[in-house]
Motif scaffolding. Structure first.
Motif, PDB file in Angstrom:
ATOM      1  N   TYR A   1       0.796  -1.226   0.000  1.00  0.00           N
ATOM      2  CA  TYR A   1       0.000   0.000   0.000  1.00  0.00           C
ATOM      3  C   TYR A   1       0.837   1.287   0.000  1.00  0.00           C
ATOM      4  O   TYR A   1       0.658   2.130  -0.873  1.00  0.00           O
ATOM      5  N   PRO A   2       1.770   1.454   0.982  1.00  0.00           N
ATOM      6  CA  PRO A   2       2.539   2.706   0.995  1.00  0.00           C
ATOM      7  C   PRO A   2       3.321   2.936  -0.299  1.00  0.00           C
ATOM      8  O   PRO A   2       3.300   4.038  -0.848  1.00  0.00           O
ATOM      9  N   SER A   3       3.972   1.901  -0.814  1.00  0.00           N
ATOM     10  CA  SER A   3       4.775   2.129  -2.010  1.00  0.00           C
ATOM     11  C   SER A   3       3.886   2.497  -3.196  1.00  0.00           C
ATOM     12  O   SER A   3       4.236   3.320  -4.037  1.00  0.00           O
ATOM     13  N   LEU A   4       2.690   1.910  -3.205  1.00  0.00           N
ATOM     14  CA  LEU A   4       1.756   2.210  -4.292  1.00  0.00           C
ATOM     15  C   LEU A   4       1.340   3.681  -4.250  1.00  0.00           C
ATOM     16  O   LEU A   4       1.360   4.392  -5.261  1.00  0.00           O
ATOM     17  N   ILE A   5       0.973   4.126  -3.043  1.00  0.00           N
ATOM     18  CA  ILE A   5       0.495   5.505  -2.898  1.00  0.00           C
ATOM     19  C   ILE A   5       1.609   6.501  -3.225  1.00  0.00           C
ATOM     20  O   ILE A   5       1.402   7.486  -3.950  1.00  0.00           O
ATOM     21  N   VAL A   6       2.812   6.240  -2.705  1.00  0.00           N
ATOM     22  CA  VAL A   6       3.919   7.160  -2.983  1.00  0.00           C
ATOM     23  C   VAL A   6       4.176   7.238  -4.480  1.00  0.00           C
ATOM     24  O   VAL A   6       4.297   8.315  -5.066  1.00  0.00           O
ATOM     25  N   GLY A   7       4.201   6.045  -5.112  1.00  0.00           N
ATOM     26  CA  GLY A   7       4.436   6.014  -6.558  1.00  0.00           C
ATOM     27  C   GLY A   7       3.361   6.780  -7.303  1.00  0.00           C
ATOM     28  O   GLY A   7       3.639   7.605  -8.176  1.00  0.00           O
ATOM     29  N   LEU A   8       2.125   6.556  -6.914  1.00  0.00           N
ATOM     30  CA  LEU A   8       0.982   7.193  -7.577  1.00  0.00           C
ATOM     31  C   LEU A   8       1.053   8.720  -7.474  1.00  0.00           C
ATOM     32  O   LEU A   8       0.858   9.448  -8.453  1.00  0.00           O
ATOM     33  N   MET A   9       1.360   9.171  -6.230  1.00  0.00           N
ATOM     34  CA  MET A   9       1.396  10.619  -6.012  1.00  0.00           C
ATOM     35  C   MET A   9       2.544  11.258  -6.782  1.00  0.00           C
ATOM     36  O   MET A   9       2.400  12.356  -7.335  1.00  0.00           O
ATOM     37  N   THR A  10       3.685  10.577  -6.800  1.00  0.00           N
ATOM     38  CA  THR A  10       4.823  11.147  -7.523  1.00  0.00           C
ATOM     39  C   THR A  10       4.486  11.281  -9.003  1.00  0.00           C
ATOM     40  O   THR A  10       4.632  12.351  -9.593  1.00  0.00           O
ATOM     41  N   ILE A  11       4.011  10.172  -9.559  1.00  0.00           N
ATOM     42  CA  ILE A  11       3.698  10.203 -10.989  1.00  0.00           C
ATOM     43  C   ILE A  11       2.622  11.250 -11.277  1.00  0.00           C
ATOM     44  O   ILE A  11       2.722  12.043 -12.203  1.00  0.00           O
ATOM     45  N   GLY A  12       1.567  11.260 -10.438  1.00  0.00           N
ATOM     46  CA  GLY A  12       0.478  12.223 -10.637  1.00  0.00           C
ATOM     47  C   GLY A  12       0.989  13.649 -10.624  1.00  0.00           C
ATOM     48  O   GLY A  12       0.696  14.452 -11.511  1.00  0.00           O
ATOM     49  N   GLY A  13       1.784  13.981  -9.598  1.00  0.00           N
ATOM     50  CA  GLY A  13       2.299  15.345  -9.442  1.00  0.00           C
ATOM     51  C   GLY A  13       3.167  15.741 -10.613  1.00  0.00           C
ATOM     52  O   GLY A  13       2.985  16.805 -11.218  1.00  0.00           O
ATOM     53  N   VAL A  14       4.089  14.843 -10.945  1.00  0.00           N
ATOM     54  CA  VAL A  14       5.013  15.169 -12.032  1.00  0.00           C
ATOM     55  C   VAL A  14       4.257  15.345 -13.343  1.00  0.00           C
ATOM     56  O   VAL A  14       4.515  16.262 -14.113  1.00  0.00           O
ATOM     57  N   GLN A  15       3.264  14.480 -13.564  1.00  0.00           N
ATOM     58  CA  GLN A  15       2.513  14.608 -14.821  1.00  0.00           C
ATOM     59  C   GLN A  15       1.775  15.931 -14.903  1.00  0.00           C
ATOM     60  O   GLN A  15       1.733  16.565 -15.953  1.00  0.00           O
ATOM     61  N   LEU A  16       1.227  16.364 -13.775  1.00  0.00           N
ATOM     62  CA  LEU A  16       0.516  17.644 -13.788  1.00  0.00           C
ATOM     63  C   LEU A  16       1.475  18.793 -14.103  1.00  0.00           C
ATOM     64  O   LEU A  16       1.154  19.697 -14.866  1.00  0.00           O
ATOM     65  N   ILE A  17       2.668  18.745 -13.503  1.00  0.00           N
ATOM     66  CA  ILE A  17       3.654  19.792 -13.782  1.00  0.00           C
ATOM     67  C   ILE A  17       3.999  19.808 -15.269  1.00  0.00           C
ATOM     68  O   ILE A  17       4.032  20.847 -15.924  1.00  0.00           O
ATOM     69  N   MET A  18       4.216  18.621 -15.807  1.00  0.00           N
ATOM     70  CA  MET A  18       4.581  18.520 -17.223  1.00  0.00           C
ATOM     71  C   MET A  18       3.481  19.064 -18.127  1.00  0.00           C
ATOM     72  O   MET A  18       3.729  19.767 -19.081  1.00  0.00           O
ATOM     73  N   ILE A  19       2.233  18.709 -17.774  1.00  0.00           N
ATOM     74  CA  ILE A  19       1.118  19.200 -18.590  1.00  0.00           C
ATOM     75  C   ILE A  19       1.078  20.724 -18.526  1.00  0.00           C
ATOM     76  O   ILE A  19       0.846  21.400 -19.516  1.00  0.00           O
ATOM     77  N   GLY A  20       1.368  21.259 -17.329  1.00  0.00           N
ATOM     78  CA  GLY A  20       1.400  22.715 -17.173  1.00  0.00           C
ATOM     79  C   GLY A  20       2.450  23.328 -18.082  1.00  0.00           C
ATOM     80  O   GLY A  20       2.195  24.328 -18.768  1.00  0.00           O
ATOM     81  N   ILE A  21       3.640  22.724 -18.095  1.00  0.00           N
ATOM     82  CA  ILE A  21       4.720  23.263 -18.920  1.00  0.00           C
ATOM     83  C   ILE A  21       4.346  23.192 -20.408  1.00  0.00           C
ATOM     84  O   ILE A  21       4.453  24.166 -21.142  1.00  0.00           O
ATOM     85  N   VAL A  22       3.857  22.044 -20.818  1.00  0.00           N
ATOM     86  CA  VAL A  22       3.457  21.899 -22.226  1.00  0.00           C
ATOM     87  C   VAL A  22       2.346  22.899 -22.541  1.00  0.00           C
ATOM     88  O   VAL A  22       2.326  23.532 -23.593  1.00  0.00           O
ATOM     89  N   GLY A  23       1.418  23.069 -21.572  1.00  0.00           N
ATOM     90  CA  GLY A  23       0.318  24.012 -21.756  1.00  0.00           C
ATOM     91  C   GLY A  23       0.806  25.428 -21.999  1.00  0.00           C
ATOM     92  O   GLY A  23       0.267  26.155 -22.837  1.00  0.00           O
ATOM     93  N   GLU A  24       1.859  25.840 -21.277  1.00  0.00           N
ATOM     94  CA  GLU A  24       2.428  27.178 -21.472  1.00  0.00           C
ATOM     95  C   GLU A  24       2.856  27.366 -22.925  1.00  0.00           C
ATOM     96  O   GLU A  24       2.630  28.409 -23.528  1.00  0.00           O
ATOM     97  N   TYR A  25       3.488  26.342 -23.450  1.00  0.00           N
ATOM     98  CA  TYR A  25       3.950  26.439 -24.848  1.00  0.00           C
ATOM     99  C   TYR A  25       2.785  26.435 -25.829  1.00  0.00           C
ATOM    100  O   TYR A  25       2.801  27.154 -26.817  1.00  0.00           O
ATOM    101  N   ILE A  26       1.772  25.653 -25.510  1.00  0.00           N
ATOM    102  CA  ILE A  26       0.608  25.644 -26.406  1.00  0.00           C
ATOM    103  C   ILE A  26      -0.063  27.022 -26.378  1.00  0.00           C
ATOM    104  O   ILE A  26      -0.470  27.541 -27.410  1.00  0.00           O
ATOM    105  N   GLY A  27      -0.113  27.619 -25.193  1.00  0.00           N
ATOM    106  CA  GLY A  27      -0.666  28.967 -25.082  1.00  0.00           C
ATOM    107  C   GLY A  27       0.111  29.935 -25.957  1.00  0.00           C
ATOM    108  O   GLY A  27      -0.451  30.814 -26.614  1.00  0.00           O
ATOM    109  N   LYS A  28       1.414  29.780 -25.932  1.00  0.00           N
ATOM    110  CA  LYS A  28       2.285  30.655 -26.724  1.00  0.00           C
ATOM    111  C   LYS A  28       2.018  30.465 -28.211  1.00  0.00           C
ATOM    112  O   LYS A  28       1.883  31.424 -28.965  1.00  0.00           O
TER     113      LYS A  28
END
Ligand code: UDP
Ligand code: MG
Length: 348
Positions: free
Chosen positions: A285-312
């Motif tokens: 359970y703990p390793s699953l949650i940590v993995g999930l949160m890391t991936i989720g967070g990083v993906q959101l950041i990446m989408i944000g960065i890509v979004g900035e460029y799409i906005g541009k």
């Protein structure tokens, strides 16, 4: 055609060429309190430059939708020793747009950009002009001699910004460089040719190349009023500059993704080792949650960065004008220098 020759850098005379005009572009946003004094100083400067370098000066005040009386004061300024243009934008478009409006209205001589709040001292201009005319430099930019009066946090942020924007760049944007700079006629015409709408002047003026020189100076404190660049606005401007200038954040995103994947791979191996070799059961359970949160967070950041460029991309694609001019006044000085005077002065 003449432009092409300038851009390709074919050996035209000195960087100064024989253009004897200097346009001073001053963006104004709520600068009514100090404008008259600034104009007086610029008028004296114009007189000096006329005597020493046979330069004809014009000043272009770009009123960037000021809410105070800046525009009416600017309109009444006398054109005794210096030609005056007042360009008033239809609303507040921001400093970069105001600088662009100034550039578009300037003649084909050299161009000097300076703030209208007294922080960029007209006394330094003679030195900048001398680097252009006497030494043949094309881009004379000023940089803060030190940042001692700024908070440590701001210094770190500035440093981080330039590290990121210059990451892998062929032409580095000098750290600490300000908007107070002089461009020779060919550098100015190069700057005019850059088609993008999202303008980050400091970056562009450095990107065009040519012979560049740095001049250190100590910016004066604001003569009146307060800065219109809050921390939040500076952050916005930095993201703007970063995304319109460099793909470093995208590379950073890919790198981070790679690192994470590599970390996950190692983690997987260690789990296999623990279960097969050591015969221990790994808590799921703990390793699953940590993995999930890391991936989720990083993906959101990446989408944000890509979004900035799409906005541009969207804003470049819409190709809206960078600004609209509501009114444009031109006042010329009565005593123009005749060509004969100019030739005499240059042959000296
Ligand atoms: N300025 C502008 N439009 C804006 C904000 C500022 O034309 O939306 C002008 C302002 O009048 C000044 C220059 O840009 O001449 C620099 O602004 P400020 O002094 O507020 O910035 P700082 O010196 O703190 O970077
Ligand atoms: Mg200022």
């Amino acid at each position: 055609m003449a432009d092409d020759r300038h851009i390709t850098g074919a050996p035209i005379a000195a960087a100064g060429g024989n253009a004897h005009r200097l346009s001073i572009v001053v963006p104004l946003y709520n600068e009514s309190a100090g404008l008259a004094l600034l104009h007086e100083r610029l008028s004296r400067l114009a007189e000096k430059l006329r005597q020493h370098y046979a330069l004809t000066c014009e000043v272009i005040y770009v009123d960037d939708g000021s809410k105070d009386t800046t525009l009416s004061i600017a309109r009444d300024l006398p054109a005794d020793t210096i030609d005056v243009q007042v360009v008033s934008l239809s609303r507040n478009f921001g400093k970069e747009a105001a600088l662009m409006a100034g550039l578009d209205h300037a003649g084909d001589g050299a161009i000097l950009f300076m703030d209208g709040d007294g922080q960029h001292s007209p006394d330094l201009v003679e030195k900048l002009v001398s680097h252009w005319i006497d030494d043949g430099y094309d881009v004379v930019y000023t940089a803060k001699a030190n940042r001692n009066n700024e908070s440590a946090l701001r210094r770190v942020a500035v440093h981080g910004f330039y590290a990121l924007v210059n990451w892998g760049a062929r032409q580095k944007i000098p750290e600490d460089a300000g908007d107070f700079r002089l461009l020779s006629p060919r550098a100015a015409s190069a700057l005019r040719r850059l088609p993008e709408r999202n303008r980050f002047f400091k970056g562009l003026a450095s990107w065009i190349g040519f012979r560049q020189i740095r001049v250190d100076y100590e910016p004066a404190p604001r003569a009146h009023g307060v800065t219109s660049f809050s921390a939040a606005r500076l952050l916005g401007l930095s993201i703007e500059g970063l995304t319109s200038f460099s793909v470093a954040p995208l590379r950073f995103a890919s790198l981070l993704g790679l690192l994470l994947a590599f970390g996950a791979f190692l983690f997987g191996l260690s789990i296999l080792w623990e279960t097969w070799v050591n015969g221990e059961s790994v808590p799921g359970y703990p390793s699953l949650i940590v993995g999930l949160m890391t991936i989720g967070g990083v993906q959101l950041i990446m989408i944000g960065i890509v979004g900035e460029y799409i906005g541009k991309i969207l804003s470049e694609l819409k190709a809206r004008p960078i600004y609209f001019v509501a009114e444009h006044d031109i006042k010329r000085t009565s005593h123009r220098i005749d060509t004969a005077t100019v030739e005499r002065a240059t042959s000296e």
